[in-house]
Design a protein around this motif. Structure first.
Motif, PDB file in Angstrom:
ATOM      1  N   CYS A  54      -5.722   7.928   4.199  1.00  0.00           N
ATOM      2  CA  CYS A  54      -4.956   9.086   3.468  1.00  0.00           C
ATOM      3  C   CYS A  54      -3.722   8.687   2.616  1.00  0.00           C
ATOM      4  CB  CYS A  54      -4.007   9.878   4.798  1.00  0.00           C
ATOM      5  SG  CYS A  54      -5.159  10.564   6.208  1.00  0.00           S
ATOM      6  N   GLU A  55      -4.267   7.526   1.923  1.00  0.00           N
ATOM      7  CA  GLU A  55      -3.100   7.030   0.826  1.00  0.00           C
ATOM      8  C   GLU A  55      -3.944   6.205  -0.555  1.00  0.00           C
ATOM      9  OE1 GLU A  55       0.496   3.761   0.629  1.00  0.00           O
ATOM     10  OE2 GLU A  55      -0.485   4.070   2.424  1.00  0.00           O
ATOM     11  N   ASN A  61      -2.746   4.867  -4.591  1.00  0.00           N
ATOM     12  CA  ASN A  61      -1.849   4.687  -5.470  1.00  0.00           C
ATOM     13  C   ASN A  61      -0.310   4.939  -5.043  1.00  0.00           C
ATOM     14  OD1 ASN A  61      -3.850   4.161  -7.279  1.00  0.00           O
ATOM     15  ND2 ASN A  61      -4.205   6.445  -7.999  1.00  0.00           N
ATOM     16  N   GLY A  62      -0.290   4.553  -4.137  1.00  0.00           N
ATOM     17  CA  GLY A  62       1.306   4.449  -3.533  1.00  0.00           C
ATOM     18  C   GLY A  62       1.827   5.949  -2.852  1.00  0.00           C
ATOM     19  N   TYR A  63       0.801   6.876  -2.959  1.00  0.00           N
ATOM     20  CA  TYR A  63       1.073   8.121  -2.434  1.00  0.00           C
ATOM     21  C   TYR A  63       0.376   8.341  -1.271  1.00  0.00           C
ATOM     22  CZ  TYR A  63       2.147  13.444  -2.628  1.00  0.00           C
ATOM     23  OH  TYR A  63       2.613  14.543  -2.210  1.00  0.00           O
ATOM     24  N   SER A  64       1.002   9.073  -0.066  1.00  0.00           N
ATOM     25  CA  SER A  64       0.238   9.360   1.175  1.00  0.00           C
ATOM     26  C   SER A  64       0.591  10.637   1.580  1.00  0.00           C
ATOM     27  CB  SER A  64       1.287   8.485   2.340  1.00  0.00           C
ATOM     28  OG  SER A  64       0.765   8.738   3.448  1.00  0.00           O
ATOM     29  N   LEU A  65      -0.699  11.215   1.980  1.00  0.00           N
ATOM     30  CA  LEU A  65      -0.858  12.543   2.597  1.00  0.00           C
ATOM     31  C   LEU A  65      -0.012  12.730   3.886  1.00  0.00           C
ATOM     32  CD1 LEU A  65      -4.211  13.480   1.119  1.00  0.00           C
ATOM     33  CD2 LEU A  65      -2.221  14.408   0.309  1.00  0.00           C
ATOM     34  N   MET A  66      -0.629  11.846   4.881  1.00  0.00           N
ATOM     35  CA  MET A  66      -0.132  11.890   6.107  1.00  0.00           C
ATOM     36  C   MET A  66      -0.580  10.837   6.825  1.00  0.00           C
ATOM     37  SD  MET A  66      -3.197  14.187   7.676  1.00  0.00           S
ATOM     38  CE  MET A  66      -3.532  15.062   6.271  1.00  0.00           C
ATOM     39  N   ALA A  67       0.109  10.540   8.171  1.00  0.00           N
ATOM     40  CA  ALA A  67      -0.209   9.431   8.758  1.00  0.00           C
ATOM     41  C   ALA A  67      -1.816   9.316   9.229  1.00  0.00           C
ATOM     42  CB  ALA A  67       0.843   9.164   9.964  1.00  0.00           C
ATOM     43  N   PRO A  68      -2.448   8.211   9.264  1.00  0.00           N
ATOM     44  CA  PRO A  68      -3.969   8.373   9.561  1.00  0.00           C
ATOM     45  C   PRO A  68      -3.936   8.930  11.058  1.00  0.00           C
ATOM     46  CG  PRO A  68      -3.393   6.259   8.448  1.00  0.00           C
ATOM     47  CD  PRO A  68      -2.132   7.048   8.807  1.00  0.00           C
ATOM     48  N   ASP A  69      -3.044   8.599  11.925  1.00  0.00           N
ATOM     49  CA  ASP A  69      -3.191   9.137  13.302  1.00  0.00           C
ATOM     50  C   ASP A  69      -3.051  10.772  13.358  1.00  0.00           C
ATOM     51  OD1 ASP A  69      -3.626   6.582  14.485  1.00  0.00           O
ATOM     52  OD2 ASP A  69      -1.379   6.238  15.018  1.00  0.00           O
ATOM     53  N   THR A  70      -2.344  11.210  12.467  1.00  0.00           N
ATOM     54  CA  THR A  70      -2.247  12.623  12.378  1.00  0.00           C
ATOM     55  C   THR A  70      -3.592  13.283  11.914  1.00  0.00           C
ATOM     56  OG1 THR A  70       0.199  12.692  11.726  1.00  0.00           O
ATOM     57  CG2 THR A  70      -1.205  14.773  11.366  1.00  0.00           C
ATOM     58  N   LEU A  71      -4.219  12.766  11.050  1.00  0.00           N
ATOM     59  CA  LEU A  71      -5.478  13.130  10.590  1.00  0.00           C
ATOM     60  C   LEU A  71      -6.532  13.029  11.635  1.00  0.00           C
ATOM     61  CD1 LEU A  71      -7.553  14.120   8.346  1.00  0.00           C
ATOM     62  CD2 LEU A  71      -7.935  11.703   7.767  1.00  0.00           C
ATOM     63  N   LYS A  72      -6.469  11.672  12.120  1.00  0.00           N
ATOM     64  CA  LYS A  72      -7.432  11.579  13.415  1.00  0.00           C
ATOM     65  C   LYS A  72      -7.257  12.710  14.351  1.00  0.00           C
ATOM     66  CE  LYS A  72      -8.912   7.980  16.648  1.00  0.00           C
ATOM     67  NZ  LYS A  72      -8.905   6.489  17.219  1.00  0.00           N
ATOM     68  N   ALA A  73      -6.073  12.946  14.694  1.00  0.00           N
ATOM     69  CA  ALA A  73      -5.900  14.073  15.915  1.00  0.00           C
ATOM     70  C   ALA A  73      -6.357  15.390  15.266  1.00  0.00           C
ATOM     71  CB  ALA A  73      -4.402  14.146  15.969  1.00  0.00           C
ATOM     72  N   SER A  74      -6.452  15.529  14.216  1.00  0.00           N
ATOM     73  CA  SER A  74      -6.877  16.849  13.547  1.00  0.00           C
ATOM     74  C   SER A  74      -8.496  16.861  13.575  1.00  0.00           C
ATOM     75  CB  SER A  74      -6.665  17.106  12.121  1.00  0.00           C
ATOM     76  OG  SER A  74      -7.346  16.441  11.338  1.00  0.00           O
ATOM     77  N   PHE A  75      -9.331  15.977  13.856  1.00  0.00           N
ATOM     78  CA  PHE A  75     -10.625  15.994  14.038  1.00  0.00           C
ATOM     79  C   PHE A  75     -11.384  15.582  15.157  1.00  0.00           C
ATOM     80  CE2 PHE A  75     -10.428  11.854  11.252  1.00  0.00           C
ATOM     81  CZ  PHE A  75     -10.840  11.138  12.044  1.00  0.00           C
ATOM     82  N   GLN A  76     -10.396  15.528  16.164  1.00  0.00           N
ATOM     83  CA  GLN A  76     -10.898  15.447  17.699  1.00  0.00           C
ATOM     84  C   GLN A  76     -11.371  16.918  18.138  1.00  0.00           C
ATOM     85  OE1 GLN A  76     -11.010  12.370  18.941  1.00  0.00           O
ATOM     86  NE2 GLN A  76     -10.075  12.103  16.938  1.00  0.00           N
TER      87      GLN A  76
END
Length: 420
Positions: free
Chosen positions: A312-313, A315-330
């Motif tokens: 989720c990152e 060029n130094g710009y982050s959309l969200m924490a990877p764990d947040t994304l992971k929770a969204s596709f459970q």
């Protein structure tokens, strides 16, 4: 033999000439499959892009933007990807969760007070995201007038009774997902979905995908070529409703039940007097319907899912924490889906996921393993895969009969995964 070889090479050269772009040599089979789909006439116009471990290994496009085949498909051609838009909207929701602005387990009325009436008082945000709110259609038909009149659609959904108890069953929210989830985003953030996506994702990462087009975008749009016939008539096994139950296996009895219930027609309803070409109108293209009218390129969607699949990152710009994304596709819900004829289609928090049983058929997209994304009714498919570090997108402008709806996308997916 020499003449045969030269003739074969000439045919190959002519076949490839209809397709432009780039394909890494070790994935040439994907180029061949894509080229065949264009030169055979199966696809009018299309594009495919794949990002793998941060590298764009495939970015191909070809065919035509119009049914008359007068205008070539270009690299920056935009096309309506229908429900592929739902996956993009799901990422916007995940960002708001990551920012601490939204709790998907809260009641909808905590953010949208007007919604809590007429049997919808206990609806939760998660019910919208995994298609369990039972508000999958409009009781009085889709409101007339401009699709750009956002409040007209959200008000109708807020006022009406649901088609069942919220949370009790899954029923695909083909169109209403966009207004329901979109209104939550608007209430929480203050921006509409199109603006949120542009400012938070599209602009920072230079992703050519839009929910709500501008006048300047129109020249790059491909026309969607939809089917004339009633979509139910073209569905596999649609005549099963005439067969007595005692002659059917248990799973087909369930299919028959959902076919007779008619929820498909409610969820995919069309306004009176509206032709299939409404999706090519300026009004539809300029409106924001974050379940069904996102427009973009394959390169954009592959890059979008590639970024998500690479932490989720970029060029130094982050959309969200990877764990947040992971929770969204459970997995949150896996049917039986009352709109999609009792199928076991699986949803996370807005993302379409692999189902327990993978069918080798082309009326369904080939979601498997750790894929997360969404398919569209026109045959488009876009997804990410954090395990394989993939961003994949295939988009097209001709809708096929149900039995071949995802034929091209599935061939490309099978080829890609056979090489990883």
């Amino acid at each position: 033999l020499i003449y045969l070889r030269d003739f074969r090479n000439l045919l190959t050269k002519n076949k490839m000439s209809d397709v432009k772009g780039y394909c890494r040599p070790d994935f040439i089979e994907i180029q061949n499959i894509f080229s065949d789909s264009i030169t055979s006439g199966h696809e009018t116009g299309a594009s495919v892009a794949i990002e793998y471990k941060g590298e764009m290994i495939v970015d191909l496009y070809g065919g035509y933007k119009d049914a008359a085949k007068n205008t070539p498909w270009e690299k920056d051609t935009l096309v309506n990807v229908f429900s592929v838009t739902k996956g993009v909207t799901a990422a916007c929701v995940a960002m708001l969760v990551d920012q601490g602005k939204l709790d998907v387990h809260s009641k909808v009325s905590d953010y949208w007070p007007e919604y809590g009436c007429n049997g919808k008082e206990n609806t939760k945000v998660i019910d919208f995201l995994c298609h369990r709110s039972n508000n999958f259609g409009f009781r009085d038909g889709i409101p007339m007038g401009s699709f750009q009149n956002w409040d007209v659609f959200t008000q109708a959904l807020a006022d009406q009774e649901p088609f069942g108890e919220p949370g009790s069953s899954q029923g695909y929210h083909a169109f209403t997902y966009g207004w329901l989830v979109g209104e939550i985003i608007k209430r929480v953030d203050g921006r509409d979905v199109g603006t949120f996506f542009k400012e938070e994702i599209s602009d920072p990462f230079n992703i050519n995908f839009k929910i709500g087009l501008s006048d300047e975008d129109m020249i790059n749009c491909a026309d969607m070529i939809l089917l004339e016939d009633d979509r139910i008539k073209g569905l596999p096994f649609s005549k099963i409703k005439y067969i007595p139950d005692f002659l059917l296996p248990k799973q087909f009895i369930n299919f028959k039940k959902f076919l007779i219930d008619g929820n498909f027609k409610i969820a995919f309803q069309r306004r009176e007097g509206e032709t299939k070409d409404y999706v090519n109108s300026t009004d539809w293209r300029k409106a924001q319907i974050p379940s069904a009218n996102g427009h973009g390129t394959s390169e954009a969607l592959a890059k979008f899912y590639g970024i998500l699949s690479m932490g989720c990152e970029r060029n130094g710009y982050s959309l969200m924490a990877p764990d947040t994304l992971k929770a969204s596709f459970q997995p949150q819900s896996s049917g039986p889906d009352s709109v999609l004829f009792g199928s076991d289609i699986t949803f996370g928090l807005g993302f379409e996921l692999a189902s327990k049983k993978i069918l080798k058929v082309d009326f369904a997209p080939r979601f498997m393993g750790s894929m997360f994304g969404h398919a569209g009714m026109g045959g488009a498919v876009a997804f990410g895969d954090v395990n394989k570090k993939i961003g994949f997108s295939f988009i097209c402008n001709e809708m096929h009969q149900s039995k071949d709806l995802y034929k091209t996308a599935n061939l490309l997916i099978d080829s890609l995964y056979s090489k990883l």
